[in-house]
Design a protein around this motif. Structure first.
Motif, PDB file in Angstrom:
ATOM      1  N   PRO A 102       0.719  -1.267   0.109  1.00  0.00           N
ATOM      2  CA  PRO A 102       0.112   0.051   0.165  1.00  0.00           C
ATOM      3  C   PRO A 102       1.205   1.409  -0.150  1.00  0.00           C
ATOM      4  O   PRO A 102       2.287   0.523   0.525  1.00  0.00           O
ATOM      5  N   ALA A 103       0.306   2.086  -1.006  1.00  0.00           N
ATOM      6  CA  ALA A 103       1.613   3.582  -1.412  1.00  0.00           C
ATOM      7  C   ALA A 103       0.670   4.775  -0.833  1.00  0.00           C
ATOM      8  O   ALA A 103       0.741   6.013  -1.387  1.00  0.00           O
TER       9      ALA A 103
ATOM     10  N   ARG B 162      -3.658   1.711   2.606  1.00  0.00           N
ATOM     11  CA  ARG B 162      -3.031   2.145   3.178  1.00  0.00           C
ATOM     12  C   ARG B 162      -1.770   1.376   4.154  1.00  0.00           C
ATOM     13  O   ARG B 162      -2.802   0.342   4.746  1.00  0.00           O
ATOM     14  N   LEU B 163      -0.669   1.979   4.412  1.00  0.00           N
ATOM     15  CA  LEU B 163      -0.477   0.824   5.271  1.00  0.00           C
ATOM     16  C   LEU B 163      -0.666   1.344   6.824  1.00  0.00           C
ATOM     17  O   LEU B 163      -1.035   1.776   7.029  1.00  0.00           O
ATOM     18  N   ARG B 164      -0.422  -0.556   7.213  1.00  0.00           N
ATOM     19  CA  ARG B 164      -0.849  -0.390   9.339  1.00  0.00           C
ATOM     20  C   ARG B 164       0.071   1.066   8.995  1.00  0.00           C
ATOM     21  O   ARG B 164       1.553   1.025   9.501  1.00  0.00           O
TER      22      ARG B 164
ATOM     23  N   SER C  26       6.745   3.510   8.267  1.00  0.00           N
ATOM     24  CA  SER C  26       8.531   4.452   8.305  1.00  0.00           C
ATOM     25  C   SER C  26       7.487   6.028   8.500  1.00  0.00           C
ATOM     26  O   SER C  26       8.379   6.970   9.791  1.00  0.00           O
ATOM     27  N   GLY C  27       6.569   6.663   7.804  1.00  0.00           N
ATOM     28  CA  GLY C  27       6.297   7.635   8.259  1.00  0.00           C
ATOM     29  C   GLY C  27       5.452   8.576   7.304  1.00  0.00           C
ATOM     30  O   GLY C  27       4.884  10.336   7.163  1.00  0.00           O
ATOM     31  N   ASP C  28       6.225   8.282   5.758  1.00  0.00           N
ATOM     32  CA  ASP C  28       5.757   8.739   4.305  1.00  0.00           C
ATOM     33  C   ASP C  28       4.482   7.471   3.839  1.00  0.00           C
ATOM     34  O   ASP C  28       4.234   8.120   2.628  1.00  0.00           O
TER      35      ASP C  28
ATOM     36  N   SER D 166       8.334   0.821   8.122  1.00  0.00           N
ATOM     37  CA  SER D 166       8.839   1.235   9.244  1.00  0.00           C
ATOM     38  C   SER D 166       9.967  -0.368   9.628  1.00  0.00           C
ATOM     39  O   SER D 166       9.590  -1.179   8.505  1.00  0.00           O
ATOM     40  N   ASP D 167      10.134   0.202  10.679  1.00  0.00           N
ATOM     41  CA  ASP D 167      11.443  -1.742  10.568  1.00  0.00           C
ATOM     42  C   ASP D 167      10.786  -2.610  11.145  1.00  0.00           C
ATOM     43  O   ASP D 167      11.288  -3.634  11.030  1.00  0.00           O
TER      44      ASP D 167
END
Length: 418
Positions: A343-344, A385-387, A392-394, A399-400
């Motif tokens: 997702p982006a 969208r990302l969970r 990572s914020g963008d 994120s890690d």
């Protein structure tokens, strides 16, 4: 493909049994297996580049690069590439040693690397070369410093720009044999010239992860090896399988179909050089396409426009590119596992292309198996969208924790048997 069959196929990717069962090619007689690798991209050759694309001065200096092999061995060799070079690449001396703190190396672990018995090597423009075998103890998961004293006229015109790893450039002079960090005053976060470390391991195999910034590990923690291929390598090692390496051939900004002045050759073009030419590769995990979808809509920039050409793509065009990669891999007996696009937070028109591509990846059976990174990362309340905990914020790069979840989405062989 059903969930059960997906688990069986993807779990088997991580077993040396299935990797060794791929069709035999001429390269299979080689005892060499790639234990670490990276992919190069050209540095834009313009008079006043932005700071991100200004190459450091390497002439007559020593570059010390920190690499983390993922397969152990007692004999190694170093692969050097002058891809994109317009002049010979001159290395006056090359050494490998166990890395210490920062730019220091552990005393007594260093080994000189030779080329046809000589310390110095000159690699012609566009050429590549393997070093002579060198006896050095390579332990998977441990850091090694590869130190190269460069020729007096050497320029850096190609690199791997996003290393997520601090490397070190010395003051002028040959400091390849220095155990201390004193001479290494400059830090850079790129890799250069050294594109592979190989070990003698005839019964072992390599999995190549290839794609764009999400495979490259963009926005992962610096110096901590938190990219998803790193996490996958750790899972393989923790499973008890010591015969499988995982190497990362992602390039941030890379596209499947289109070259970029900053982000390297199109993946469909570079796949042969960056994956199929790696000794020991028997399987590849392919995650690519989101930049093809996005860059058409990016505004054009004066001067250096890294997103150019702003080529409009369709799902059918991306599918055709995937088929080219699959055919090239199968011709060499390499299995390819297709990863769904993550997702982006795309606008509706671009999201529709991503959804159509993912549907094809999941259902076409064109790949040897499917890794559903989209399902692993998406927000259940909004699958576009990302969970939040994986963002990572963008809204694009994990994120890690997100990268770790991607590695966890590839079942191990034990899980596949349940």
């Amino acid at each position: 493909m059903t969930t059960r069959s997906l688990a069986v196929v993807c779990g088997a990717v991580l077993s040396s049994f299935l990797l060794a069962s791929a069709s035999v090619s001429a390269a299979d007689n080689s005892p060499w297996v790639t234990t670490w690798a990276t992919a190069l991209q050209p540095i834009p050759q313009i008079s006043n580049p932005p700071a991100l694309y200004r190459a450091p001065d390497v002439a007559g200096r020593t570059l010390r690069q920190i690499v983390y092999p993922t397969l152990s061995g007692d004999v190694a060799r170093i692969h050097i590439s002058n891809a994109y070079g317009k002049a010979p690449l001159v290395i006056e001396e090359l050494r490998i040693a166990r890395s210490g703190a920062g730019a220091a190396v552990q005393v007594g672990t260093e080994a000189r690397v030779t080329f046809s018995g000589k310390l110095a090597v000159s690699v012609p423009p566009g050429g590549e070369i393997d070093s002579d075998p060198v006896r050095v103890a390579i332990s998977a998961g441990m850091p090694y410093a590869v130190s190269s004293f460069m020729g007096r006229e050497q320029k850096l015109i190609a690199w791997h720009r996003v290393s997520s790893q601090v490397n070190y450039l010395s003051m002028p002079g040959n400091h390849a044999g220095d155990a201390s960090a004193d001479a290494y005053r400059q830090r850079i976060t790129q890799f250069a010239w050294v594109t592979g470390v190989q070990v003698e391991a005839p019964s072992s195999s390599t999995i190549a992860a290839i794609g764009d910034s999400i495979t490259d590990g963009m926005r992962s923690s610096l110096n901590e090896n938190r990219r998803w291929p790193d996490a996958l390598a750790r899972r393989v090692a923790q499973s008890g399988d010591k015969s499988v390496a995982v190497v990362n051939l992602g390039i941030s900004g890379n596209r499947l179909l289109t070259d970029s002045p900053c982000y390297g050759d199109a993946l469909a073009s570079r796949f042969g050089r960056d994956v199929l030419a790696q000794p020991g590769v028997k399987a590849a995990i392919l995650l690519i396409g989101i930049n093809d979808i996005n860059f058409a809509a990016m505004p054009a920039h004066g001067g250096l426009d890294c997103d150019a050409p702003h080529t409009q793509v369709t799902a059918d065009g991306l599918v055709a590119g995937y088929k080219r990669v699959i055919a090239a891999a199968h011709a060499r007996g390499v299995r390819v596992f297709g990863a769904t696009l993550t997702p982006a937070a795309l606008p509706p028109q671009r999201e529709a292309i991503r959804a159509e591509v993912n549907q094809w990846i999941r259902t076409s059976r064109a790949f040897d198996g499917v890794v559903d990174f989209d399902a692993a990362l998406r927000d259940p309340a909004d699958p576009t969208r990302l969970r939040r905990s994986f963002d990572s914020g963008d809204q694009i790069h994990p994120s890690d924790a997100g990268y770790s979840a991607m590695a966890d989405a590839i079942p191990l062989l034990g899980a596949a048997k349940k």
